[in-house]
Scaffold this active site. Structure first.
Site, PDB file in Angstrom:
ATOM      1  N   CYS A   1       0.836  -1.197   0.000  1.00 30.09           N
ATOM      2  CA  CYS A   1       0.000   0.000   0.000  1.00 30.09           C
ATOM      3  C   CYS A   1       0.867   1.243   0.000  1.00 30.09           C
ATOM      4  CB  CYS A   1      -0.871   0.036   1.252  1.00 30.09           C
ATOM      5  SG  CYS A   1      -2.210  -1.146   1.193  1.00 30.09           S
TER       6      CYS A   1
ATOM      7  N   GLN B   1      -3.358  -6.925  -6.915  1.00 32.56           N
ATOM      8  CA  GLN B   1      -3.898  -7.591  -5.724  1.00 32.56           C
ATOM      9  C   GLN B   1      -5.302  -7.034  -5.477  1.00 32.56           C
ATOM     10  OE1 GLN B   1      -2.490  -6.785  -1.587  1.00 32.56           O
ATOM     11  NE2 GLN B   1      -2.160  -9.000  -1.470  1.00 32.56           N
TER      12      GLN B   1
ATOM     13  N   HIS C   1      -6.528 -11.145  -2.274  1.00 42.23           N
ATOM     14  CA  HIS C   1      -5.927 -10.913  -0.954  1.00 42.23           C
ATOM     15  C   HIS C   1      -6.737 -11.672   0.104  1.00 42.23           C
ATOM     16  CE1 HIS C   1      -3.639  -9.260   2.175  1.00 42.23           C
ATOM     17  NE2 HIS C   1      -3.721  -7.974   1.916  1.00 42.23           N
TER      18      HIS C   1
ATOM     19  N   HIS D   1      -3.602 -11.277   6.072  1.00 45.22           N
ATOM     20  CA  HIS D   1      -3.385 -10.080   6.896  1.00 45.22           C
ATOM     21  C   HIS D   1      -4.618  -9.554   7.613  1.00 45.22           C
ATOM     22  CE1 HIS D   1       0.340  -9.377   4.148  1.00 45.22           C
ATOM     23  NE2 HIS D   1       0.435 -10.446   4.903  1.00 45.22           N
TER      24      HIS D   1
ATOM     25  N   TYR E   1      -7.649  -9.232   6.552  1.00 40.34           N
ATOM     26  CA  TYR E   1      -8.657  -8.546   5.750  1.00 40.34           C
ATOM     27  C   TYR E   1      -9.834  -9.500   5.483  1.00 40.34           C
ATOM     28  CZ  TYR E   1      -5.172  -4.963   5.780  1.00 40.34           C
ATOM     29  OH  TYR E   1      -4.270  -4.028   6.227  1.00 40.34           O
TER      30      TYR E   1
ATOM     31  N   LEU F   1      11.110 -10.752   4.992  1.00 45.19           N
ATOM     32  CA  LEU F   1      12.541 -10.603   5.294  1.00 45.19           C
ATOM     33  C   LEU F   1      13.421 -11.518   4.447  1.00 45.19           C
ATOM     34  CD1 LEU F   1      12.521  -9.816   9.114  1.00 45.19           C
ATOM     35  CD2 LEU F   1      12.888  -8.261   7.193  1.00 45.19           C
TER      36      LEU F   1
ATOM     37  N   GLY G   1       9.329  -7.146  -0.271  1.00 47.65           N
ATOM     38  CA  GLY G   1       8.584  -5.955   0.118  1.00 47.65           C
ATOM     39  C   GLY G   1       9.505  -4.806   0.448  1.00 47.65           C
ATOM     40  N   ARG G   2       9.841  -4.673   1.737  1.00 49.96           N
ATOM     41  CA  ARG G   2      10.554  -3.487   2.200  1.00 49.96           C
ATOM     42  C   ARG G   2      11.895  -3.281   1.519  1.00 49.96           C
ATOM     43  NH1 ARG G   2       9.330  -5.266   8.236  1.00 49.96           N
ATOM     44  NH2 ARG G   2       9.454  -7.247   7.085  1.00 49.96           N
TER      45      ARG G   2
END
Ligand SMILES: Cc1cc2nc3c(=O)[nH]c(=O)nc-3n(C[C@H](O)[C@H](O)[C@H](O)COP(=O)(O)O)c2cc1C
Length: 365
Positions: free
Chosen positions: A27, A103, A181, A184, A186, A306, A328-329
């Site tokens: 997001c 997604q 999705h 998480h 949702y 990770l 991701g990050r």
């Protein structure tokens, strides 16, 4: 000949993806007009990662209906204006050799929150801030959020129809891969987990009942988009809760088996998000969840969480723990991570496939 698994293409149904380093959904909370329309930010953000060599570039959680957004600043695909805005982005991603994926999401009881950028307040978005009353399987709040309106059977049918229409628009807008999705905490996950689903109708209670909505969405989307379009489901493989009825890895294995029977091509294996419990994180902390699902059901999986180093990603694939890795990050700080990975894995031959000609002067050496 390719010697790296990470740079080996993968084919799902009619679509071949150039490598197995995929951008995870993230997001951006960057729809300032609160109308769901993806902006220049989304083009630049996703576009840079396509230029940087990711095989598949996944949009952020993109809502199938306005009330399915997490925040008023999320993207959506609930009308044709939105689909048209995505077209510009999918065209660009494809021009860079990446596979555009979306997604499709509904936040359920975790909807209508503030985006909480640094320096901004978090929590529930008020009506003045563009908030609304969230919906869910049961009127059980998540943490300090508002208790959702419990969906009626007719409203559940509307949710399925919204996913179906969104899938149609997504394909028409140029997305080549769809991800539902289901993770998480949702809406789909809220139905799966007895922590958030205490319904007494055919959508609650037993395993077949709690998985019914997700399977109905999968079937309806497949019927709408046909046999050629690859379909991924992201799941939270466990709620990480043991002292009360919750969603567990055993159930995820069983669900993945059923998803495979329903023609899902890959399960993207994440975890958590439906319970406020601490999760022990560390390098590759969710990889064992993917390994178990892949080994016990034979469905293709994606590992996420990770995975930051090329050698680590390569090892996950070589060990048969997953078919692809999602980043991701690390991709927020390194949009061209695959280019570094090619260099570190000695895959200089892959450069043609993952550097735009404009950037070849900057090749890792
Ligand atoms: C800024 C941000 C936004 C995210 N948004 C989404 C999302 O829209 N959908 C989703 O499934 N996961 C989302 N995630 C989770 C990531 O896809 C990923 O699973 C998670 O960050 C772990 O992978 P990593 O360690 O490589 O970051 C988000 C993560 C971050 C950091």
């Amino acid at each position: 000949m390719s010697v790296s698994k990470l740079f080996e293409p993968i084919t799902l149904r009619g679509t071949t993806i150039r490598n197995r380093a995929w951008l995870a959904a993230m997001c951006q909370y960057s729809v300032e007009k609160r109308d769901g329309v993806p902006t220049d930010w989304h083009l630049a953000h996703l576009g840079a990662r396509a230029q940087g060599g990711f095989g598949l570039v996944m949009t952020e959680a993109t809502a199938v209906s306005p009330e399915g957004r997490i925040t008023p600043h999320d993207t959506g695909i609930w009308n044709d204006e939105l689909a048209a805005a995505w077209r510009r982005i999918t065209d660009f991603l494809r021009s860079q050799g990446a596979t555009p994926a979306i997604q499709l999401a509904h936040a359920g009881r975790k909807a209508s929150t503030r985006r909480g950028f640094p320096g901004e307040e978090r929590g529930v978005a008020s009506t003045e801030e563009g908030g609304w009353t969230p919906v869910g399987p049961s009127a059980i709040a998540f943490g300090d959020l508002v208790a959702p309106h419990e969906l009626s059977s007719a409203e559940i049918a509307t949710v399925i129809a919204d996913f179906t229409a969104a899938a149609r628009r997504a394909v028409d807008a140029g997305f080549e891969v769809l991800e539902i999705h289901g993770a998480h905490g949702y809406l789909m996950h809220q139905f799966l987990s007895p922590m958030s689903n205490q319904r007494t109708d055919e959508y609650g209670g037993s395993f077949p009942n709690r998985t019914r909505l997700l399977l109905q969405v999968v079937d309806a989307v497949r019927a709408e988009v046909g046999e050629q379009v690859p379909l991924i489901v992201r799941i939270s493989a466990t709620d990480w809760v043991e002292d009360q009825p919750a969603w567990t890895l055993d159930q995820s294995v069983e669900l993945s088996r059923v998803l495979r029977e329903h023609g899902v091509d890959l399960v993207d294996v994440s975890s958590g998000g439906n319970a406020l419990v601490p999760i022990e994180v560390g390098p590759g902390y969710q990889v064992p969840l993917s390994t178990r699902i892949r080994t016990e059901t034979g469905i293709a999986t994606g590992a996420v969480g990770l995975i930051t180093e090329p050698a680590q990603a390569e090892q996950v694939l070589r060990a048969g723990q997953a078919d692809v890795v999602l980043l991701g990050r690390v991709a927020l700080r390194e949009p061209a991570w695959p280019q570094r990975a090619a260099h570190e894995l000695g895959m200089e031959d892959a450069a043609d496939a993952i550097y735009p000609p404009q950037y070849r002067r900057g090749v890792w050496a």
